[in-house]
Design an enzyme around this catalytic site. Structure first.
Site, PDB file in Angstrom:
ATOM      1  CB  SER A   1     -13.224 -10.077  25.423  1.00  0.00           C
ATOM      2  OG  SER A   1     -13.696  -8.868  24.921  1.00  0.00           O
TER       3      SER A   1
ATOM      4  CG  HIS B   1     -16.762  -7.187  28.307  1.00  0.00           C
ATOM      5  ND1 HIS B   1     -17.195  -8.030  27.318  1.00  0.00           N
ATOM      6  CD2 HIS B   1     -15.433  -7.011  28.109  1.00  0.00           C
ATOM      7  CE1 HIS B   1     -16.159  -8.344  26.551  1.00  0.00           C
ATOM      8  NE2 HIS B   1     -15.081  -7.751  27.013  1.00  0.00           N
TER       9      HIS B   1
HETATM   10  C1  GCU Z   1     -12.656  -3.993  23.011  1.00  0.00           C
HETATM   11  C2  GCU Z   1     -12.945  -4.467  21.601  1.00  0.00           C
HETATM   12  C3  GCU Z   1     -13.678  -5.810  21.592  1.00  0.00           C
HETATM   13  C4  GCU Z   1     -12.963  -6.809  22.440  1.00  0.00           C
HETATM   14  C5  GCU Z   1     -12.736  -6.248  23.823  1.00  0.00           C
HETATM   15  C6  GCU Z   1     -11.916  -7.128  24.778  1.00  0.00           C
HETATM   16  O1  GCU Z   1     -13.835  -3.640  23.654  1.00  0.00           O
HETATM   17  O2  GCU Z   1     -13.679  -3.456  20.964  1.00  0.00           O
HETATM   18  O3  GCU Z   1     -13.789  -6.299  20.277  1.00  0.00           O
HETATM   19  O4  GCU Z   1     -13.663  -8.024  22.483  1.00  0.00           O
HETATM   20  O5  GCU Z   1     -12.011  -5.029  23.723  1.00  0.00           O
HETATM   21  O6  GCU Z   1     -11.122  -7.932  24.337  1.00  0.00           O
HETATM   22  O7  GCU Z   1     -12.105  -6.976  25.998  1.00  0.00           O
END
Ligand code: GCU
Length: 349
Positions: free
Chosen positions: A188, A333
């Protein structure tokens, strides 16, 4: 089909072949740093490593675990952060990952150290917040010691990437590692970080991005309706980037690059992008198309880039035959064991 989809994205050209790739790559990195992440700080004047804890019988005696304190000296002061090393006890040279992690647990739900070691790999990890906080405060941590000014210097992603390279400095002091398979990995926001660290530091022979999405592996032009845009990310996380990136919020078409430039900067080294089917915020299709677009640079260099069929990925697909790897797993995610095990397989090749 994929060509048509790429045409619709209207991407700027990465490499026309007028210059050498080495020259163009430097230009691309300059552009990405100037417009998006900011430039990484200069190297420390000196560094010291202090072993704080050692357990030679980690994981039933299969590996050695160490907690290490990395101290850097700058003209403006000193800064230290802890990191962890888990290295198989088997003799031989071990390929390895530098994992930029959300937490400082070993093992961690995002880092199955035993499986990683069972595959013969070493893993070094640090908690990104031990380097600098994940917010707009630039007065503490590494940002504070370096007196980073977000208006003209780098954002937080660049500082975390810088720390990954310092852990690599430590790895280079060891004789038990295989530096032909030296990877940086993250999930992420830390997947975005791993891609930047890999792009800038050629000692990393591979970079692994797990669901890095917007401003990571995913193309910024176009995408699904639920995706994160440059506008969203600049609104919520402006401190991850340099100030200039703000001008592209809601104006993605004016970016002089797109995120496949970042993937291409790994060439001729290897890069792997992992998506999760239900993670529409990270936009799996835009991550995949980014691999397709970056793959062309590898082909121009006479290398196998992204080897995939002429269609969008289906859940369970793993494309790992070229120098760019990709998989699409089911679910949301998360940095799962399944993701890690695909990474390990790719790095074994
Ligand atoms: C949020 C953000 C993302 C990122 C994520 C994370 O959702 O909008 O860009 O990748 O956090 O790091 O879990």
């Amino acid at each position: 089909m994929l060509e048509e989809m790429l045409r619709e994205r209207n991407l700027p050209a990465v490499f026309t072949g007028e210059q050498t790739w080495e020259t163009r790559r430097v230009e691309l990195l300059e552009m990405l740093c100037r417009e998006e992440y900011g430039f990484l700080p200069p190297l420390p004047q000196s560094m010291q490593f202090e072993i704080l804890e050692t357990n030679e019988r980690y994981c039933a005696g299969k590996a050695t675990y160490q907690k290490i304190r990395l101290q850097m000296t700058f003209p403006t002061g000193e800064f230290a952060f802890p990191f962890y090393a888990v290295i198989p006890n088997k003799p031989g040279k071990h390929p390895f990952f530098v994992h930029i992690n959300f937490r400082d647990n070993v093992p961690d739900r995002y880092m199955p150290t035993e499986e990683i070691c069972d595959n013969g790999f070493a893993v070094f990890s640090f908690c990104y917040r031990d380097v600098t906080s994940d917010d707009g405060d630039f007065s503490t941590g590494l940002a504070g010691v370096l007196a980073c000014d977000p208006a003209k210097d780098c954002g937080k992603i660049a500082l975390w990437a810088y720390a990954a390279s310092r852990v690599m400095d430590y790895a280079q002091t060891l004789s038990c590692l295989d530096f032909t398979r030296a990877a940086v990995a993250g999930h992420s926001r830390l997947g975005k970080t791993a891609l930047l660290a890999g792009a800038l530091d050629t000692r990393f022979t591979a970079a692994f991005s797990n669901e890095s999405g917007c401003s990571g592996a995913a193309l910024s032009r176009g995408g699904n309706e639920k995706r994160e845009t440059v506008g969203h990310i600049c609104g919520q996380f402006p401190f991850w980037f340099c100030r200039r990136y703000q001008q592209y919020a809601g104006a993605e078409d004016t970016l002089p690059f797109d995120q496949h430039f970042l993937l291409a900067c790994m060439a001729p080294r290897r890069v792997y992008v992992a998506s999760a089917a239900a993670d529409l915020w990270a936009d799996p299709v835009s991550e995949y198309l980014s691999c397709v677009a970056a793959g062309k640079v590898y082909r121009q260099l006479g290398l196998s880039g992204f080897v995939c069929p002429d269609r969008l990925p289906q859940v369970g697909d793993v494309f790992a035959a070229g120098r760019i790897g990709y998989h699409l797993r089911a679910g949301t995610h998360y940095f799962s064991r399944a993701d890690w095990l695909h990474f390990v397989e790719f790095l074994k090749i």
